[in-house]
Scaffold this motif. Structure first.
Motif, PDB file in Angstrom:
ATOM      1  N   VAL A 215       0.981  -1.137  -0.166  1.00  0.00           N
ATOM      2  CA  VAL A 215      -0.139   0.121  -0.129  1.00  0.00           C
ATOM      3  C   VAL A 215       1.052   1.311   0.061  1.00  0.00           C
ATOM      4  CG1 VAL A 215      -1.774   1.176   1.234  1.00  0.00           C
ATOM      5  CG2 VAL A 215      -1.811  -1.195   1.468  1.00  0.00           C
ATOM      6  N   VAL A 216       0.697   2.103  -0.852  1.00  0.00           N
ATOM      7  CA  VAL A 216       1.534   3.156  -1.253  1.00  0.00           C
ATOM      8  C   VAL A 216       0.763   4.310  -0.746  1.00  0.00           C
ATOM      9  CG1 VAL A 216       3.089   4.570  -2.610  1.00  0.00           C
ATOM     10  CG2 VAL A 216       2.711   2.200  -2.894  1.00  0.00           C
ATOM     11  N   GLU A 217       1.185   5.330   0.334  1.00  0.00           N
ATOM     12  CA  GLU A 217       0.506   6.544   0.370  1.00  0.00           C
ATOM     13  C   GLU A 217       0.950   7.901  -0.464  1.00  0.00           C
ATOM     14  OE1 GLU A 217      -0.370   9.457   4.254  1.00  0.00           O
ATOM     15  OE2 GLU A 217       0.918   7.759   4.678  1.00  0.00           O
ATOM     16  N   GLU A 218       0.015   8.518  -1.117  1.00  0.00           N
ATOM     17  CA  GLU A 218       0.512   9.728  -1.815  1.00  0.00           C
ATOM     18  C   GLU A 218       1.059  10.815  -0.996  1.00  0.00           C
ATOM     19  OE1 GLU A 218      -2.884  10.850  -4.181  1.00  0.00           O
ATOM     20  OE2 GLU A 218      -2.659   8.930  -5.461  1.00  0.00           O
ATOM     21  N   SER A 219       1.866  11.534  -1.647  1.00  0.00           N
ATOM     22  CA  SER A 219       2.065  12.740  -0.943  1.00  0.00           C
ATOM     23  C   SER A 219       1.568  13.918  -1.763  1.00  0.00           C
ATOM     24  CB  SER A 219       3.607  13.175  -0.975  1.00  0.00           C
ATOM     25  OG  SER A 219       4.018  13.439  -2.488  1.00  0.00           O
ATOM     26  N   ASP A 220       1.497  15.223  -1.452  1.00  0.00           N
ATOM     27  CA  ASP A 220       0.861  16.108  -2.110  1.00  0.00           C
ATOM     28  C   ASP A 220       1.254  16.536  -3.417  1.00  0.00           C
ATOM     29  OD1 ASP A 220      -0.552  16.996  -0.024  1.00  0.00           O
ATOM     30  OD2 ASP A 220       0.682  18.210   0.882  1.00  0.00           O
ATOM     31  N   ASN A 221       2.711  15.798  -3.755  1.00  0.00           N
ATOM     32  CA  ASN A 221       3.163  16.017  -5.100  1.00  0.00           C
ATOM     33  C   ASN A 221       2.990  14.793  -5.897  1.00  0.00           C
ATOM     34  OD1 ASN A 221       4.077  18.804  -4.238  1.00  0.00           O
ATOM     35  ND2 ASN A 221       5.867  17.915  -3.349  1.00  0.00           N
TER      36      ASN A 221
END
Length: 243
Positions: A215-221
């Motif tokens: 599971v990969v959590e997104e950043s704002d970028n």
């Protein structure tokens, strides 16, 4: 059940056609842990194979699996590849006394959650080992326009159950450095295990791993991109939780 028809048929295993029924049975017994796994992945995945599935279920306990010795004695390179595929990486590497190229131990602190869903820090040591089986152990070394390659695998352990895993990796994942400079390439077990994870966003914030589930959590970028293999630095910096 038309046993004569089943015996006269030609069978395809691991993408290669031309196996007899007895050969296919041995390969399937080797590849699948139980007859239920065989039925799920072979019979249920193709229409019109019910009769074959019933026959295999009936004789499953009497089938003898393929041995590493039998695979090594097979002269046909493509058939030998199928036999190795069915035997599996763990059995193959344990039997053929592979060469350990690299071993790295990393002290880790990871976030876990207790029975009350309260986060806590778990400190442990994680071990990664990189192995190679040279091509001469697997294939005859006579002249060929398509020279067989050595195979590589990374050995690691589940951080929760301590179950052992062997995972195939290609040479470019196993050896760090430029592909065009063989003298400067060095084995890297961490790079190898990082390669086994693929993600499809840029600038990920954190990565959670639960067994085979990533599971990969997104950043704002973060932006969506075609999937790519994780690099060593990303693996060391981004893995937030492992169970």
């Amino acid at each position: 059940m038309n046993l004569t028809k089943l015996k006269e048929a030609e069978y395809c295993v691991s993408g290669l056609k031309g196996f007899t029924l007895s050969e296919a049975l041995s390969l399937w017994k080797t590849k699948f842990e139980t007859v239920k796994h065989f039925q799920r992945d072979v019979i249920n995945a193709h229409s019109g194979l019910k009769e074959l599935g019933d026959f295999v279920a009936e004789v499953w306990e009497t089938i003898k699996p393929v041995t590493v010795e039998a695979a090594l004695s097979e002269k046909n390179t493509e058939r030998r590849r199928v036999m190795f595929d069915c035997i599996g990486v763990a059995n193959l590497f344990q039997k053929l006394q592979p060469e350990m190229l690299d071993r790295q131990v990393i002290s880790k602190t990871r976030t876990r959650w207790d029975g009350n869903n309260k986060a806590y820090e778990h400190v442990f040591e994680d071990i990664y080992e990189l192995y190679r089986i040279r091509d001469e152990k697997l294939f005859e070394t006579g002249w060929s326009w398509r020279r067989p390659q050595a195979i590589y695998a990374v050995r690691c352990w589940c951080t929760t159950t301590q179950r052992e895993f062997w995972i195939y990796v290609p040479e470019e994942a196993a050896m760090s450095g430029e592909l065009t400079s063989a003298n400067n390439r060095k084995p890297d077990a961490i790079q190898a295990i990082a390669w086994t994870i693929r993600i499809d966003i840029t600038n990920p914030k954190r990565i959670f791993r639960q067994g085979d589930i990533i599971v990969v959590e997104e950043s704002d970028n973060s932006q969506p991109v075609p999937s790519y293999h994780l690099k060593k630095e990303q693996y060391l910096e981004l893995i937030f939780s492992e169970t």
